[in-house]
Design a protein around this motif. Structure first.
Motif, PDB file in Angstrom:
ATOM      1  N   LEU A 141      82.652 121.232  80.824  1.00  0.00           N
ATOM      2  CA  LEU A 141      81.750 121.670  79.755  1.00  0.00           C
ATOM      3  C   LEU A 141      82.127 123.072  79.275  1.00  0.00           C
ATOM      4  CD1 LEU A 141      79.175 121.332  78.050  1.00  0.00           C
ATOM      5  CD2 LEU A 141      77.864 122.204  80.000  1.00  0.00           C
ATOM      6  N   GLN A 142      82.395 123.978  80.203  1.00  0.00           N
ATOM      7  CA  GLN A 142      82.798 125.332  79.827  1.00  0.00           C
ATOM      8  C   GLN A 142      84.150 125.344  79.122  1.00  0.00           C
ATOM      9  OE1 GLN A 142      81.024 128.133  79.953  1.00  0.00           O
ATOM     10  NE2 GLN A 142      79.306 126.940  80.742  1.00  0.00           N
ATOM     11  N   LEU A 143      85.054 124.486  79.555  1.00  0.00           N
ATOM     12  CA  LEU A 143      86.360 124.400  78.900  1.00  0.00           C
ATOM     13  C   LEU A 143      86.216 123.880  77.469  1.00  0.00           C
ATOM     14  CD1 LEU A 143      89.399 124.805  79.261  1.00  0.00           C
ATOM     15  CD2 LEU A 143      89.549 122.460  80.121  1.00  0.00           C
ATOM     16  N   ALA A 144      85.307 122.923  77.276  1.00  0.00           N
ATOM     17  CA  ALA A 144      85.050 122.411  75.926  1.00  0.00           C
ATOM     18  C   ALA A 144      84.478 123.510  75.040  1.00  0.00           C
ATOM     19  CB  ALA A 144      84.097 121.222  75.992  1.00  0.00           C
ATOM     20  N   LYS A 145      83.551 124.315  75.578  1.00  0.00           N
ATOM     21  CA  LYS A 145      82.999 125.436  74.818  1.00  0.00           C
ATOM     22  C   LYS A 145      84.085 126.446  74.461  1.00  0.00           C
ATOM     23  CE  LYS A 145      78.244 125.276  76.582  1.00  0.00           C
ATOM     24  NZ  LYS A 145      77.183 126.022  77.311  1.00  0.00           N
ATOM     25  N   LEU A 146      85.010 126.642  75.373  1.00  0.00           N
ATOM     26  CA  LEU A 146      86.128 127.555  75.121  1.00  0.00           C
ATOM     27  C   LEU A 146      86.993 127.037  73.975  1.00  0.00           C
ATOM     28  CD1 LEU A 146      87.949 129.969  75.879  1.00  0.00           C
ATOM     29  CD2 LEU A 146      89.004 128.506  77.611  1.00  0.00           C
ATOM     30  N   LYS A 147      87.301 125.748  73.996  1.00  0.00           N
ATOM     31  CA  LYS A 147      88.121 125.165  72.926  1.00  0.00           C
ATOM     32  C   LYS A 147      87.406 125.262  71.580  1.00  0.00           C
ATOM     33  CE  LYS A 147      91.596 123.833  75.468  1.00  0.00           C
ATOM     34  NZ  LYS A 147      92.919 124.506  75.311  1.00  0.00           N
ATOM     35  N   GLY A 160      84.734 132.551  84.348  1.00  0.00           N
ATOM     36  CA  GLY A 160      85.134 131.874  83.112  1.00  0.00           C
ATOM     37  C   GLY A 160      84.042 131.875  82.074  1.00  0.00           C
ATOM     38  N   ARG A 161      82.780 131.669  82.524  1.00  0.00           N
ATOM     39  CA  ARG A 161      81.641 131.656  81.595  1.00  0.00           C
ATOM     40  C   ARG A 161      81.443 133.038  80.972  1.00  0.00           C
ATOM     41  NH1 ARG A 161      78.125 130.432  85.005  1.00  0.00           N
ATOM     42  NH2 ARG A 161      78.137 128.175  84.773  1.00  0.00           N
ATOM     43  N   LEU A 162      81.484 134.067  81.797  1.00  0.00           N
ATOM     44  CA  LEU A 162      81.301 135.428  81.295  1.00  0.00           C
ATOM     45  C   LEU A 162      82.442 135.833  80.366  1.00  0.00           C
ATOM     46  CD1 LEU A 162      80.085 137.188  84.565  1.00  0.00           C
ATOM     47  CD2 LEU A 162      78.738 136.863  82.493  1.00  0.00           C
ATOM     48  N   ALA A 163      83.660 135.471  80.742  1.00  0.00           N
ATOM     49  CA  ALA A 163      84.818 135.824  79.913  1.00  0.00           C
ATOM     50  C   ALA A 163      84.752 135.118  78.559  1.00  0.00           C
ATOM     51  CB  ALA A 163      86.109 135.463  80.643  1.00  0.00           C
ATOM     52  N   ARG A 164      84.324 133.856  78.553  1.00  0.00           N
ATOM     53  CA  ARG A 164      84.211 133.131  77.280  1.00  0.00           C
ATOM     54  C   ARG A 164      83.160 133.771  76.386  1.00  0.00           C
ATOM     55  NH1 ARG A 164      80.583 129.906  75.477  1.00  0.00           N
ATOM     56  NH2 ARG A 164      79.569 129.588  77.495  1.00  0.00           N
ATOM     57  N   LYS A 165      82.021 134.120  76.965  1.00  0.00           N
ATOM     58  CA  LYS A 165      80.976 134.757  76.174  1.00  0.00           C
ATOM     59  C   LYS A 165      81.405 136.130  75.690  1.00  0.00           C
ATOM     60  CE  LYS A 165      77.035 132.394  78.302  1.00  0.00           C
ATOM     61  NZ  LYS A 165      75.794 132.554  79.098  1.00  0.00           N
TER      62      LYS A 165
END
Length: 817
Positions: free
Chosen positions: A213-219, A163-168
């Motif tokens: 935290l990662q979900l918030a960054k995604l939003k 998820g982190r890599l995909a968001r970045k």
């Protein structure tokens, strides 16, 4: 479709389906290497599941053979084509090791968890392509193995990585799905019936916080800022930002489950607060005092967090700039200094910002190229103010600033200051005596730590036209020699002393006036003590800090360890036939291992069997210019290259910057004095004029004036020059762009037909090589054009533009315009 069915079966954990697929009789003779690899990997995963170690070994062997058969051909073309096969070899290495864990007599779960917690496991993902497609195969295999080991917490960690890599990488739908899977896996791990200890429950709860935290960054990335802030600040009371240290410790200790286990670590809580604070700052949603209290809370929770100190320093600097804008009437540098001289708030902001930048550099190096230049600039600007009316407050704050810098000089690693040597060297003479002492202190410590490299940057000061700089430089070198003598490093101390002899020799060559029409001269080869092999050669590869050194806290191996060493200079000195008549100096080189092993090597200017080749340099003197301009332009180009290779993608894994491979070809420029220098020779290059002049169009009759490029490269062609000047007059004088373009097409383009594209056809007969060379030329020419436009780069005639004859890359030289 058999290979794809096999892959789907083990990835989804359908072991019964995989069993039937790998055990049935299939004709694989018509399958390509990739299909055979998938079948072999499927058999390996099936054998691990069935605990059949012999078959695992056979499956891995077959899979590696399939990969190597493809890699052997791909490696001939480019690293990019080889990359997917290298990833497969990494994948097979992990499968091989984890399979041994499954068959181990030790506690399988503990051994498995120990391996996946190792640096090798974590670093492999960090070092590969920074988008989800580059690491997809490895992570999918890890997921399958973690399911096989019945480790939902590990599976959740892997989904979180995806998820982190995909968001970045900008793959937001993939990221959202992966984070949902991660949350589900952690919930399963949290509720599993097996007995678990408190540390495991804490790990799972903290991981659930990281998912949020990662979900918030995604939003936030998709523009849902309000939703992101609500997610990230959930369960964080507003009162936490007003607590003192004791109250904050009490609050953290109460964040427990059943009175024993913390639901969230201090680290995760501080990350949530810092991230939300950064979003509030960028959106202007809170006042300055509220933002500062939030940063203070983060630093109370994580006082040794580099990122927190850096962003707080950056925010304080933004407050400083805002106050400058409000109080400065003219907006120029003089008005800025007047405000800084009289406004106590600006002085306090400067001190606070420098303090946090320095603290961040003590704790880490991730923000080195942002924090250190700003720290030095703010320090040198603030202490340069001279108060005519003896402003006690200003003098006190300047003394405090210098005291801060002195403490940082002792605590910040020397290789970090090495990256900012040009900025420090420009201020060896300073209005503030204490500041000048601190600059000299830093330069002395860097020179003593890395004498072989720093000598080339600092040496020109001893030959400067300024007597003050000469005196300061002498003190710096003497100070470094004393430190080396105390350390018992007589070799490096002697090398610094002998550097005078080397610089005098190079300056003499640069100023040497050769006779007219001479293309070479024979010189007397000097003898150096200690020998020349002990000097680091002035080439970019040897003088640049390795990227890996900036990601480690240790200062070991800051520079490449295996750089060839100069043994002796070649007595044949070539005189280049351009206007400035620079000299091409060559040195016989030996491998670094030979230089370190042999106590003495011949220095008579004659090649020996141990030589690995020659290293070439250009030694020149600018008649009217300043070679420091060339050096500064190279520094700027290195900054631009760092921007190009930035890891953060802007529009998905296939964003344009990564696909285009944009970069500027740079080389070392070492100043010997203000007007003399030694430049690294750019190998395998010819001037653009030279290439065009000898290229021909084979489809044009041999007696045609358009067959060869000689007319295009003839500087004495009056018709071409006059036509071009008429076009310039239409544009610059009469301001008629349309008519100027029309005349340029008629008088120049139609009369002087292009031939450069034939050079690519004639020199790159392989279609793939031809395409790569054309692409390299196009991209490098575009980047140089953009950079040249921004900095106002002039004197771009066809002798100052080189072409790499092996890659087609465009290289610009001579920046003293």
């Amino acid at each position: 479709i058999l290979p794809y069915a096999t892959e789907a079966a083990w990835r989804l954990g359908k072991w019964s389906s995989l069993d039937s697929l790998v055990n049935e009789e299939h004709d694989e003779s018509g399958q390509d290497a990739h299909a055979r690899y998938q079948l072999s990997l499927g058999r390996t995963m099936h054998s691990i599941h069935c605990r059949l170690p012999e078959k695992v070994i056979l499956g891995l062997r077959d899979a590696r053979e399939c990969v190597m058969s493809s890699l052997s051909s791909a490696a001939r073309d480019s690293y990019a084509r080889s990359y997917p096969y290298l990833m497969k070899l990494h994948l097979l290495r992990e499968v091989e090791y984890i399979s041994s864990v499954f068959f181990s007599e030790k506690d399988r779960k503990d051994t498995f968890v120990e391996f996946v917690s190792s640096d090798e496991w974590k670093d492999r993902i960090k070092m590969i392509t920074p988008d989800i497609t580059g690491s997809n195969d490895i992570i999918n295999t890890r997921l399958a193995l973690s399911r096989m080991a019945n480790e939902p917490a590990l599976e959740g960690s892997l989904w979180l990585d995806i998820g982190r890599l995909a968001r970045k990488g900008g793959l937001y739908q993939v990221a959202e799905h992966s984070l949902a899977q991660a949350d589900m896996s952690f919930q399963n791990a949290y509720t599993e019936p097996a007995p678990v200890d408190d540390s495991f429950i804490f790990f799972v709860q903290d991981s659930i916080g990281n998912v949020k935290l990662q979900l918030a960054k995604l939003k936030h990335a998709v523009g849902e800022t309000t939703t992101a802030l609500n997610l990230i600040e959930n369960n964080i009371p507003a009162s936490i930002f007003q607590m003192n240290d004791a109250e904050l410790d009490s609050y953290v200790s109460k964040m427990t489950r059943d009175g024993n286990i913390a639901l969230e670590s201090k680290e995760t809580l501080s990350r949530r607060i810092l991230q939300s604070t950064e979003w509030l700052v960028s959106g202007g949603l809170r006042s300055g005092s509220e933002i500062k209290s939030r940063y203070h809370t983060v630093l109370k929770l994580a006082p040794k967090w580099e990122r927190a100190h850096f962003h707080f320093g950056k925010y304080i600097e933004s407050l400083l700039e805002t106050r400058f804008s409000a109080l400065s009437e003219l907006g120029n540098n003089a008005s800025r200094l007047i405000v800084l001289q009289n406004d106590k708030s600006c002085q306090e902001y400067s001190l606070e910002s420098v303090s946090h930048f320095g603290r961040s550099l003590q704790l880490g190096q991730k923000h080195l190229f942002q924090a250190l230049p700003r720290l030095l600039a703010m320090w040198l600007e603030f202490t340069s103010i001279e108060s005519a009316d003896k402003n006690a407050s200003l003098e006190e704050n300047q003394a405090q600033m210098n005291s801060l810098i002195k403490s940082f000089a002792e605590k910040i690693p020397e290789h970090l200051f090495y990256t900012a040597l040009p900025q420090l060297l420009s201020c060896v003479i300073h209005q503030n005596d204490e500041t000048a002492k601190n600059v000299a202190l830093i330069l002395t410590s860097v020179l003593a730590k890395y004498p072989g490299q720093a000598m080339w940057s600092c040496g020109w000061l001893r030959y400067s036209k300024s007597k003050e700089k000469n005196e300061v430089a002498e003190k710096i070198f003497v100070g470094a020699q004393r430190i080396l003598q105390k350390q018992g490093n007589d070799l490096m101390r002697g090398m610094l002393d002998a550097s005078k002899h080397l610089f005098n020799f190079l300056i003499t060559l640069a100023r040497f006036n050769a006779k007219e029409n001479h293309t070479s001269v024979r010189m007397k080869v000097p003898i150096f003590e200690p020998e020349l092999k002990n000097f680091i050669p002035p080439i970019q590869a040897a003088l640049s800090v390795t990227p890996g050194a900036l990601s480690r806290s240790s200062s070991r191996d800051v520079f490449p360890p295996f750089v060839p060493r100069m043994r002796t200079f070649n007595p044949e000195l070539k005189i280049m036939q351009s206007k400035a008549k620079p000299r091409k100096l060559s040195a016989f080189v030996v491998p670094s291992t030979v230089a370190q092993r042999e106590t003495s090597l011949p220095s008579n200017g004659v090649p020996i069997s141990q030589d690995s080749g020659e290293m070439h340099f250009l030694v020149k003197q600018e008649a009217k210019g300043d070679l420091r301009k060339d050096s500064r332009v190279q520094d700027l180009n290195n900054v631009i290259n760092r921007l190009f290779v930035g890891r953060k993608a802007s529009s998905g894994p296939n964003n344009r910057r990564q696909r285009m491979r944009l970069k500027l070809r740079t080389f070392s420029v070492v100043c010997l004095t203000e007007d003399c220098g030694i430049l690294e020779w750019v190998p395998n290059t010819e001037s653009f004029r030279s290439l065009v002049g000898r290229t021909y169009n084979p489809q044009v009759p041999s007696d045609s004036i358009h067959r060869r490029g000689t007319r295009l490269s003839n500087f004495n062609d009056a018709n071409l020059r006059n036509a071009f000047q008429r076009c310039q007059e239409l544009f610059f004088v009469k301001k008629n762009l349309k008519l100027a373009a029309k005349k340029f097409n008629e008088c120049v383009l139609q009369q002087y037909l292009p031939v450069m594209y034939w050079w690519f056809i004639q020199n790159f007969s392989n279609p793939h090589a031809w395409f790569e060379a054309r692409t390299n030329f196009t991209l490098s020419a575009a980047v140089w054009s953009a950079v040249g436009h921004v900095i106002g780069l002039g004197d771009r005639h066809s002798e100052n533009i080189l072409i790499d004859t092996r890659s087609g890359e465009c290289v610009h030289v001579d920046f003293d315009w």
